[in-house]
Design an enzyme around this catalytic site. Structure first.
Site, PDB file in Angstrom:
ATOM      1  N   TYR A  52       0.787  -1.235   0.000  1.00 26.77           N
ATOM      2  CA  TYR A  52       0.000   0.000   0.000  1.00 26.77           C
ATOM      3  C   TYR A  52       0.817   1.283   0.000  1.00 26.77           C
ATOM      4  CZ  TYR A  52      -4.640  -1.990   0.369  1.00 26.77           C
ATOM      5  OH  TYR A  52      -5.824  -2.635   0.095  1.00 26.77           O
ATOM      6  N   LYS A  82       2.052 -15.700   3.368  1.00 25.26           N
ATOM      7  CA  LYS A  82       2.300 -16.561   2.196  1.00 25.26           C
ATOM      8  C   LYS A  82       3.783 -16.883   2.176  1.00 25.26           C
ATOM      9  CE  LYS A  82       0.880 -18.440  -1.761  1.00 25.26           C
ATOM     10  NZ  LYS A  82      -0.076 -19.569  -1.834  1.00 25.26           N
ATOM     11  N   ASP A  90      -4.248 -18.216   1.041  1.00 25.06           N
ATOM     12  CA  ASP A  90      -5.235 -18.947   0.225  1.00 25.06           C
ATOM     13  C   ASP A  90      -5.983 -19.961   1.084  1.00 25.06           C
ATOM     14  OD1 ASP A  90      -2.753 -20.213   0.423  1.00 25.06           O
ATOM     15  OD2 ASP A  90      -2.762 -21.030  -1.604  1.00 25.06           O
ATOM     16  N   ASP A 140      -6.901  -6.644   3.505  1.00 25.47           N
ATOM     17  CA  ASP A 140      -7.930  -6.003   2.678  1.00 25.47           C
ATOM     18  C   ASP A 140      -8.824  -7.068   2.052  1.00 25.47           C
ATOM     19  OD1 ASP A 140      -9.272  -4.015   1.130  1.00 25.47           O
ATOM     20  OD2 ASP A 140      -8.067  -4.659  -0.588  1.00 25.47           O
ATOM     21  N   ASP A 197     -13.037  -8.475   3.196  1.00 25.59           N
ATOM     22  CA  ASP A 197     -14.248  -8.417   2.355  1.00 25.59           C
ATOM     23  C   ASP A 197     -14.963  -9.767   2.407  1.00 25.59           C
ATOM     24  OD1 ASP A 197     -13.988  -5.761   1.609  1.00 25.59           O
ATOM     25  OD2 ASP A 197     -14.330  -6.162  -0.527  1.00 25.59           O
TER      26      ASP A 197
HETATM   27  C1  IPM Z   1     -10.690  -0.882   2.616  1.00 20.55           C
HETATM   28  C2  IPM Z   1     -10.764  -0.370   1.210  1.00 20.55           C
HETATM   29  C3  IPM Z   1      -9.529   0.475   0.927  1.00 20.55           C
HETATM   30  C4  IPM Z   1      -8.324  -0.415   1.104  1.00 20.55           C
HETATM   31  C5  IPM Z   1      -9.525   1.155  -0.457  1.00 20.55           C
HETATM   32  C6  IPM Z   1     -10.755   1.996  -0.658  1.00 20.55           C
HETATM   33  C7  IPM Z   1      -8.270   1.958  -0.679  1.00 20.55           C
HETATM   34  O1  IPM Z   1     -10.899  -1.415   0.318  1.00 20.55           O
HETATM   35  O2  IPM Z   1     -10.713  -0.052   3.550  1.00 20.55           O
HETATM   36  O3  IPM Z   1     -10.622  -2.098   2.799  1.00 20.55           O
HETATM   37  O4  IPM Z   1      -7.911  -1.091   0.159  1.00 20.55           O
HETATM   38  O5  IPM Z   1      -7.783  -0.438   2.214  1.00 20.55           O
HETATM   39 MG    MG Z   2     -11.090  -3.270   1.247  1.00 20.22          MG
END
Ligand code: IPM
Ligand code: MG
Length: 350
Positions: free
Chosen positions: A135, A187, A220, A244, A248
Site C-alpha cells: 500500500y 504466504k 489462500d 484487505d 471483504d
Molecule cells: C478498505 C478499502 C480500501 C483499502 C480502499 C478503498 C483503498 O478497500 O478499507 O478495505 O484497500 O484499504
Molecule cells: Mg477493502
C-alpha cells in the site's frame, strides 16, 4: 468532552454517518458523555470543485481530535486511486494508524451465506497491518504505453512495522480473552523474504505471550477455512493487502457490507472508525443503504474512547435492531436508512 472529526465523504457516506451521529447523540444523553462534532467535507465533490483531497495543513489539525468518524470515500467521476490515496490512505499513513481492526461477527438473526453456520461459529477479529506492504505507493513505470512496458509496485515490510502490528495482535488476543488463539495469515511459501520476516517476528514475539496459542495459515488456505471452518479463528494477524482481501470475505460471512465495521487504530495517537463498505453510488440519496455498519463503527469508537458501558449498550441495541430487520441488504431491510437509526435509538432507550 470528546472532540470528534466527522468526514461523511462520498456517496452513501453522509447518509450512514448521519445515523451514527444520531446514535452518538442519544448515547451522549443517556450516558452523560459530551461529544463535539466538527465536519470536514473531504471527498469526490470537493475534489472535483477544487482539485483538493486533504490539504497538508489539515492533517495537523486532525491530530488534535480524540477520534475521527468516516463515512466512505470513492466517487464515480474520479479516476480510481486519487481519492483513495489522497484521503483514506493519506489519513491512515499520516496519522500512523498502523492497525486496521476488523471484527467479523455474525449477529443473531442475520443471514450468512455459509450453510449451517451460526453466531457462535462466526466470531473472530482480523488485525490488518495498515501502513506498509503493497500500500505504500512506491514504484513506477518504464516505457509506459509501449509493448516493452514495465510496471513495478514495491511491497515494503519493515521489522518495526511488522513487529508493532504483531505485538498489537497478541495484546488484543489477550484482552479479547476468548480462545486466546492468534493465527498469522501470510504466504511464506512464495514470499520467502517479506513473509519470512513476518514469520520470524511472529515466532519471536510469541515467546513473550506464553498464554496465547499460535497458528499459521497461508492466505489462500485462510480464505478456504473462513468459509469451511470459521469457528477455528479467534484473532488473525495479517499484512495490509491480504487483510484487505480477507476482510471483504469476512464481511460477506457476517451478513454483508451493511454490517461490517472497522477501526484504523493508532494506539498512541488519533484513530479513525469507518463502515468498511464503499460509497455505494447506486444507492446514494435513496435512504436504502444499511447504516448498521456505520453505527457499529461508532460503537467501536466508543470502545476505543474507553466508554465501554456505552459501547456495550450500543451493541445490544444493534443486536435487537438487526433482529427486527428483514435483511441486511440495501433496499431490503424493511426500513429506510433513517428508520434503522431511529430503531437503534429506541432500543437504546429501552
Ligand atoms: C478498505 C478499502 C480500501 C483499502 C480502499 C478503498 C483503498 O478497500 O478499507 O478495505 O484497500 O484499504
Ligand atoms: Mg477493502
Amino acid at each position: 468532552m470528546y472532540k470528534i472529526a466527522v468526514i461523511p465523504g462520498d456517496g452513501t457516506g453522509p447518509e450512514v454517518v448521519a445515523e451514527g451521529v444520531k446514535v452518538l447523540k442519544k448515547v451522549s444523553e443517556l450516558f452523560k458523555i459530551d461529544f463535539d462534532f466538527t465536519y470536514y467535507d473531504y471527498g469526490g465533490e470537493r475534489y472535483l470543485k477544487t482539485g483538493e483531497t486533504i490539504p497538508d495543513k489539515d492533517i495537523d489539525e486532525l491530530k488534535t481530535y480524540n477520534a475521527i468518524y468516516l463515512g466512505a470515500i470513492g466517487h464515480p467521476d474520479v479516476k480510481p486511486g486519487i481519492l483513495e490515496k489522497g484521503i483514506l490512505l493519506k489519513l491512515r499513513f499520516e496519522l500512523d494508524q498502523y492497525i486496521n481492526l476488523r471484527p467479523i461477527k455474525l449477529y443473531p438473526n442475520v443471514e450468512t451465506p455459509l450453510a449451517n453456520k451460526n453466531p457462535e461459529d462466526i466470531d473472530f477479529v482480523v488485525v490488518r497491518e495498515n501502513t506498509e506492504g503493497l500500500y505504500i505507493g512506491s514504484g513506477g513505470f518504464l516505457k509506459k504505453g509501449t509493448p516493452d512496458e514495465v510496471a513495478i509496485q514495491e511491497m515494503v515490510n519493515t521489522r518495526k512495522g511488522v513487529e508493532r502490528c504483531i505485538r498489537y495482535a497478541f495484546d488484543y488476543t489477550i484482552r479479547r480473552n476468548r480462545e486466546k488463539k492468534l493465527t498469522l495469515c501470510a504466504k511464506t511459501n512464495v514470499l520467502t523474504y517479506a513473509h519470512d520476516l513476518w514469520f520470524r517476528t511472529f515466532t519471536e514475539v510469541a515467546k513473550d505471550y506464553p498464554d496465547v496459542k499460535t497458528d499459521y495459515a497461508h492466505v489462500d488456505a485462510t480464505t478456504m477455512w473462513m468459509v469451511k471452518n470459521p469457528e477455528w479463528f479467534d484473532v488473525i494477524v495479517t499484512t495490509n493487502m491480504f487483510g484487505d482481501i480477507i476482510t471483504d470475505l469476512g464481511a460477506m460471512i457476517q451478513g454483508g457490507m451493511g454490517v461490517a465495521a472497522g477501526g484504523n487504530i493508532n494506539p498512541e495517537g488519533v484513530s479513525m472508525f469507518e463502515p468498511i463498505g464503499g460509497s455505494a453510488p447506486k444507492y446514494t440519496g435513496k435512504g436504502m443503504i444499511n447504516p448498521i455498519a456505520a453505527i457499529a463503527a461508532a460503537q467501536m469508537m466508543l470502545d476505543f474512547l474507553k466508554e465501554e458501558e456505552a459501547a456495550q449498550k450500543v451493541e445490544k441495541a444493534i443486536i435487537k435492531t438487526v433482529g427486527m430487520m428483514k435483511s441486511m441488504s440495501a433496499g431490503k431491510m424493511g426500513y429506510s436508512t433513517s428508520e434503522v437509526g431511529d430503531l437503534i435509538v429506541k432500543n437504546l432507550e429501552d
